[in-house]
Design an enzyme around this catalytic site. Structure first.
Site, PDB file in Angstrom:
ATOM      1  N   HIS A  45       0.748  -1.304  -0.106  1.00 60.68           N
ATOM      2  CA  HIS A  45       0.164   0.161   0.001  1.00 60.68           C
ATOM      3  C   HIS A  45       0.650   1.311  -0.137  1.00 60.68           C
ATOM      4  O   HIS A  45       1.435   1.177   0.590  1.00 60.68           O
ATOM      5  CB  HIS A  45      -0.632   0.036   1.411  1.00 60.68           C
ATOM      6  N   ASN A  46       0.683   2.169  -0.674  1.00 63.20           N
ATOM      7  CA  ASN A  46       1.109   3.732  -0.534  1.00 63.20           C
ATOM      8  C   ASN A  46       2.525   3.388  -1.292  1.00 63.20           C
ATOM      9  O   ASN A  46       2.652   4.782  -1.546  1.00 63.20           O
ATOM     10  CB  ASN A  46       0.946   4.382   0.492  1.00 63.20           C
TER      11      ASN A  46
END
Lengths: 345, 345, 345
Positions: free
Chosen positions: B244-245
């Site tokens: 994620h991210n």
């Protein structure tokens, strides 16, 4: 199921039985987990201790077994040539979950040009593309994608969610486990005039010979030109990456999460541990054994050796090096001591 | 297909032909695998030897090529500016399997609110959720899952069994290979009052820019908040983990089984080998090159350098260190010798 | 959504508010990415700098927070016991995408013998086999394969393309992410009389306790005999390999691309980094912490320690060894110097 030692003797070749021949047996378990209605087996001498404490009702023992201590009195001894083989044969016969019957579940998509014998299983939501040929006794589970012009041999099982991309050829009695992707495009690019990465068209295919297993979510990429090939009896565990144009020789087994880069050839009868990486365009000699997490960046030309480490060396060299690395903390003080002595003797 | 050297000159720009201009060519192959009706090409000087022994009928050669020995007499020479590019252009035109025609196969599930132009392909058993928008010339293969509010750009191909979770945005002319999972929840937890791991809701999304490829069974997680982003022209091989991210800059290519941990930023024009691991919250400078199996646990701030090892160092330092490690077995005896000398001189 | 600081105080327990209590808030973002209508939070002291430069409209702060410099004047301060928890609670309530409503989409395949309560969601193209039992409030997404005799507990979510092979048991409030394969056959063979690798029938199963997450494309193999077990609250990231007969204790978390080989037991409350490899038949003590890319080939018997490297050592020892390895280039010249001195003093 209820089995007795004497009934076992009718299925596998038993030399002699010591103990209750009519003891009812209802399950199969390892020596440490067995209860008094379970059959177990003993073949690895490292676990002999478990024999004297097992709660199993009966045990398969090798012909030459000599107990060092008395075995439990409730333990019926069944002597056979190969206890492991006898045990797995019985497990397969009595406990292995049945494969689905021949027939077609509703809601599959079968292209009219596909050739599929009657004695096959095609699950719901299976997709069989144009000009696919499937051998008799093959089983195609739900959500399997079988692309155009794929050939699948006799008795092969394609589990749910496996993807067989167009023109792949799979032999007989293979098992393609769930989520495996066979024949996706290889990872190949060339520098274009305007784009850094232009795709190299991947027009080759994957050929899988007989009796091969491809593990869950494992990927075998199609060749750029020519073939990516898995030889007869190759066994691939889960989450493995086989890049384009790789050739794997017969009866080689590879553990989970290993990756083989493009155009590398692995010889027959090799054994690769898990999380191994092998660089591209290499050749690995027949019978090589490569320890888990190794990284191989040069070809291995001498057959039958064991390798370990990254970069991999012969296992004894690597183990020595690892031992010496762990001794570095004592080496530096020693060196300082020496310096002190020679500078201020 | 049947192609001739003179017909080739009508498709790609040919400077001159030496040999039989009307030789029939029926396939494409590498120099070592070609038969006498195959076209091959030569561009990597390391393989010049293959030119003198190839059985190919014709070969694409660079304009400045000077043979060191006589080429085979049956080998028609076709001189072009870039043999690799010319070869792949011809392969693409004559041999690449056709993509499916526009249209909808039966048994797909298309939510009535989805916007799908006529000039698209929607395979059997494709699932298109609420308010999905698909660009023209896109192809959605069987078993693709396209969740609610996903946007897919013009010409993008989503292969069988790819999963595009809700609200993902995919640009134009991308390829999502079989089994890829885009937009699954990131792996994020916080310590609760009663539970050790409470889920952090993952409400961000994945944004994929134009001309990106995502390999088979590769995972790209949605952001916790904000976006996980793959820049224009990014190429991901199979079985990669993008947490994620993560942000990946344009034209970065990553080989199979590499993992990038949460919130890390990779610059543009980087090249990562296979099985690399990059820790979380790092920043990797533009143009970095990271060797296979490396482990990066600190940010890389100087652009354009090569890295290797775990923990990774600049490649020359690491290669020196590796060489010295292999010499440890000779170091210890030497040290013992020195000790002997200074203690008993 | 529009939220105000005073409205927040009605949902989570707020001690006091400093600044505009009626400021309209429309989104959630980290301190560095927030705009003036976003709520953010501060809990990790390492990021205190971001507090003084954030553009957020409001921030959740811990009760004992003491600003070292003045906070931005536009930043409403909301003091709560645990800012992270309060923030995620609000995100979950206002922004988490809704799960699908109870009901059955068309085109699923549900065996008549399956037991499925009304208050469940069964997506299009879901496959529910014979004698499957599904708990209330469970959600089975499109393309999920749920094999014969599988049990799925209350509230569990099975995302698209997950494969749950026959006889697997999954507890309550679990999440099985897209493409995960649970219960595929383990990788086990024995030497046959004619074949090198005969399959060992894999008749065990997978048992997953409550509140477990299994990441995208992760594989959990069924046991040979007995069970492969994931304890309560276990969290597995993406692309992990869990081999047959592995036992993982409660509340252990494992990062992406790690592999655990057959029959290994991992204790409770362990933390494994990404790309870790753990060999077969080992036992890892409770509360062990294992750094990314480590390779563990011996059992860990002392609980609560940190490990690193391949082969793994206690983290301090390993870090010392790594530091000394990087100093090898200076060691060899020093050694030559010493030799020179003692030989030609």
């Amino acid at each position: 199921m209820t089995l007795t030692p004497s009934a076992i003797a009718e299925i596998v070749s038993v030399e002699r039985i010591v103990g209750d021949e009519s003891k009812p047996l209802r399950g199969f378990a390892s020596l440490t987990e067995a209860h008094n209605t379970d059959l177990s087996f003993f073949s690895d001498p490292r676990y002999e201790n478990h024999l004297y404490t097992t709660k199993a009702g009966a045990v398969l023992l090798p012909l030459d077994f000599q107990a060092k201590r008395p075995l439990p009195s409730y333990l019926t001894q069944i002597y056979v040539r190969r206890p492991d083989q006898a045990f797995y044969t019985l497990v397969q016969k009595y406990k292995a979950p049945p494969l689905p019957e021949w027939g077609r579940e509703p809601n599959s998509f079968i292209h009219p040009s596909a050739e599929i014998p009657e004695d096959t299983y095609i699950g719901a939501f299976a997709y069989i593309g144009e000009r696919v040929k499937i051998g008799s006794q093959a089983r195609i589970f739900p959500f399997a994608y079988v692309g155009a012009e794929v050939e699948i041999g006799e008795g092969t099982v394609v589990y749910p969610h496996a993807v067989i991309m167009p023109r792949t050829k799979i032999g007989s009695w293979c098992i393609i486990h769930p989520g495996a992707v066979i024949g996706a495009d290889g990872f190949g690019f060339y520098k274009g005039d305007t784009r850094l990465y232009e795709r190299i068209p991947q027009i080759g295919r994957v050929v899988i010979e007989d009796e091969v297993e491809v593990g869950a979510n494992t990927c075998v990429d199609r060749a750029t030109l020519g073939e990516t090939r898995l030889g007869k009896g190759v066994k691939l565990d889960n989450l493995i990456q086989i890049a384009h144009n790789v050739q794997i020789g017969p009866h080689t087994a590879i553990a989970a999460q290993t990756g083989i880069a493009g155009s590398t050839t692995i010889g027959a009868y090799c054994r690769l541990g898990g999380q191994v990486g092998i660089a591209d365009h290499l050749s690995i000699a027949e019978g090589s054994s490569i320890a888990a997490q190794s990284g191989v960046s040069r070809s291995i030309t001498t057959p039958g050796k064991s390798w370990r480490g990254a970069p991999a060396q012969e296992v004894r060299q690597q183990l020595l090096m690892e031992a010496l690395m762990r001794r570095l903390p004592e080496l530096y003080p020693k060196l300082r001591e020496i310096e002190k002595i020679i500078r201020h003797p």
